[in-house]
Design a protein around this motif. Structure first.
Motif, PDB file in Angstrom:
ATOM      1  N   ARG A  44       0.839  -1.205   0.000  1.00  0.00           N
ATOM      2  CA  ARG A  44       0.000   0.000   0.000  1.00  0.00           C
ATOM      3  C   ARG A  44       0.874   1.255   0.000  1.00  0.00           C
ATOM      4  O   ARG A  44       0.594   2.220  -0.729  1.00  0.00           O
ATOM      5  N   ALA A  45       1.932   1.267   0.782  1.00  0.00           N
ATOM      6  CA  ALA A  45       2.817   2.433   0.854  1.00  0.00           C
ATOM      7  C   ALA A  45       3.477   2.717  -0.494  1.00  0.00           C
ATOM      8  O   ALA A  45       3.571   3.883  -0.911  1.00  0.00           O
ATOM      9  N   ARG A  46       3.916   1.660  -1.172  1.00  0.00           N
ATOM     10  CA  ARG A  46       4.561   1.852  -2.474  1.00  0.00           C
ATOM     11  C   ARG A  46       3.567   2.399  -3.502  1.00  0.00           C
ATOM     12  O   ARG A  46       3.917   3.248  -4.337  1.00  0.00           O
ATOM     13  N   GLU A  47       2.326   1.929  -3.439  1.00  0.00           N
ATOM     14  CA  GLU A  47       1.290   2.444  -4.350  1.00  0.00           C
ATOM     15  C   GLU A  47       1.041   3.929  -4.094  1.00  0.00           C
ATOM     16  O   GLU A  47       0.899   4.729  -5.026  1.00  0.00           O
ATOM     17  N   LEU A  48       1.008   4.296  -2.821  1.00  0.00           N
ATOM     18  CA  LEU A  48       0.756   5.690  -2.473  1.00  0.00           C
ATOM     19  C   LEU A  48       1.940   6.583  -2.838  1.00  0.00           C
ATOM     20  O   LEU A  48       1.754   7.715  -3.306  1.00  0.00           O
ATOM     21  N   LEU A  49       3.156   6.085  -2.631  1.00  0.00           N
ATOM     22  CA  LEU A  49       4.325   6.867  -3.027  1.00  0.00           C
ATOM     23  C   LEU A  49       4.354   7.079  -4.534  1.00  0.00           C
ATOM     24  O   LEU A  49       4.757   8.151  -5.013  1.00  0.00           O
ATOM     25  N   ASP A  50       3.906   6.093  -5.262  1.00  0.00           N
ATOM     26  CA  ASP A  50       3.802   6.254  -6.715  1.00  0.00           C
ATOM     27  C   ASP A  50       2.752   7.323  -7.039  1.00  0.00           C
ATOM     28  O   ASP A  50       2.955   8.161  -7.928  1.00  0.00           O
ATOM     29  N   MET A  51       1.640   7.306  -6.308  1.00  0.00           N
ATOM     30  CA  MET A  51       0.572   8.277  -6.539  1.00  0.00           C
ATOM     31  C   MET A  51       1.057   9.711  -6.310  1.00  0.00           C
ATOM     32  O   MET A  51       0.689  10.628  -7.055  1.00  0.00           O
ATOM     33  N   VAL A  52       1.892   9.902  -5.287  1.00  0.00           N
ATOM     34  CA  VAL A  52       2.354  11.261  -4.977  1.00  0.00           C
ATOM     35  C   VAL A  52       3.684  11.587  -5.656  1.00  0.00           C
ATOM     36  O   VAL A  52       4.310  12.610  -5.368  1.00  0.00           O
ATOM     37  N   GLY A  53       4.130  10.715  -6.553  1.00  0.00           N
ATOM     38  CA  GLY A  53       5.317  10.990  -7.353  1.00  0.00           C
ATOM     39  C   GLY A  53       6.637  10.812  -6.642  1.00  0.00           C
ATOM     40  O   GLY A  53       7.634  11.470  -6.977  1.00  0.00           O
ATOM     41  N   LEU A  54       6.671   9.893  -5.668  1.00  0.00           N
ATOM     42  CA  LEU A  54       7.908   9.695  -4.895  1.00  0.00           C
ATOM     43  C   LEU A  54       8.306   8.229  -4.816  1.00  0.00           C
ATOM     44  O   LEU A  54       8.901   7.801  -3.816  1.00  0.00           O
ATOM     45  N   SER A  55       8.026   7.476  -5.842  1.00  0.00           N
ATOM     46  CA  SER A  55       8.341   6.045  -5.809  1.00  0.00           C
ATOM     47  C   SER A  55       9.842   5.786  -5.702  1.00  0.00           C
ATOM     48  O   SER A  55      10.260   4.709  -5.265  1.00  0.00           O
ATOM     49  N   ASP A  56      10.663   6.782  -6.056  1.00  0.00           N
ATOM     50  CA  ASP A  56      12.121   6.602  -5.992  1.00  0.00           C
ATOM     51  C   ASP A  56      12.706   7.024  -4.640  1.00  0.00           C
ATOM     52  O   ASP A  56      13.928   7.003  -4.451  1.00  0.00           O
ATOM     53  N   LYS A  57      11.844   7.393  -3.681  1.00  0.00           N
ATOM     54  CA  LYS A  57      12.325   7.880  -2.386  1.00  0.00           C
ATOM     55  C   LYS A  57      12.023   6.913  -1.236  1.00  0.00           C
ATOM     56  O   LYS A  57      12.088   7.308  -0.064  1.00  0.00           O
TER      57      LYS A  57
END
Length: 255
Positions: free
Chosen positions: A126-139
């Protein structure tokens, strides 16, 4: 989804909210505007149960927030009831309040694992999906101090969403950001508002954002709603002189 009935809030002899009544429908995006000290943030703090009402009641999704019905009368709710109700509501603060010793991924997964009982694997997905949503999947593996203010605020938004709230409260979420970082955070919030059925209650001084995203805008002054209208009406044809003066002052400050 949110219902205030004759809510009173005092700090000592100072009345912050006076017999305040309003409702927010499920899925609505309602923005609160008005001068500092008019009671806007106090409303959010009451919903988060960070403050208690001195009179009246608040309901969330048809249930009393800080009261319970027992033997036909309303009494102050116990901690078990408050914990259950808090899970329905998320909040993004002015300051990011991230855990500096935890990496981004753990900042987002900690509460769902502890409070919702999610497995670590489910919380991380879930966290990785949300980070992708907010444009921070690389962080994912970065620490908060390695991020810009705008990036930290987007992590804070993802953290709030990870709790799967029915209601998301936004308290001046761009006020601590440098001007060039504001647009990125507001764009993320606009996307979330458009693609989810979350109910939003937002306090902001970003008038263009309020105009673009809100279903309704409520103008507050001295603890009362003095105007409540669709943004296209309130920002172009306000009925109250106090509203007109406030909007003109905001425009003059940003010019």
């Amino acid at each position: 989804m949110i219902q205030f009935d004759d809510v009173v809030k005092k700090f000592g002899d100072h009345v912050v909210l006076s017999d305040l009544s309003f409702t927010v429908k499920p899925g609505e995006f309602v923005t609160l505007i008005g001068p500092s000290g008019s009671g806007k943030t106090t409303i959010l703090r009451l919903l988060m149960t960070l403050e208690t009402v001195d009179g009246g009641t608040i309901q969330v999704g048809g249930e009393y927030l800080s009261h319970e019905e027992r033997d036909g009368r309303l009494v102050t709710a116990d901690e078990k009831h408050l914990r259950r109700m808090r899970k329905r509501i998320g909040m993004v603060f002015q300051q990011f309040n991230l855990f500096p010793n935890m990496k981004v991924l753990q900042n987002i997964t900690e509460a769902p694992v502890r409070a919702l009982g999610l497995s670590k694997a489910e919380a991380e997905q879930r966290a990785r999906e949300l980070l992708d949503m907010v444009g921070l999947s690389d962080k994912v593996d970065a620490h908060p101090m390695q991020l810009s203010g705008g990036q930290q605020q987007r992590v804070a938004i993802a953290r709030a969403l990870a709790m799967r709230p029915e209601i998301l409260l936004l308290d001046e979420v761009t006020s601590a950001l440098d001007p060039e970082l504001v647009a990125g955070v507001l764009n993320v919030l606009k996307q979330i508002a458009e693609t989810t059925d979350i109910t939003f209650l937002c306090v902001t001084h970003e008038m263009q954002f309020a105009q673009d995203v809100s279903d309704r805008v409520m103008m507050f002054d001295q603890g009362r709603v003095i105007e409540d209208a669709a943004p296209e009406k309130l920002f172009t044809q306000p009925e109250q002189e106090r509203t007109r003066a406030f909007l003109q002052a905001v425009i003059d400050r940003s010019a």
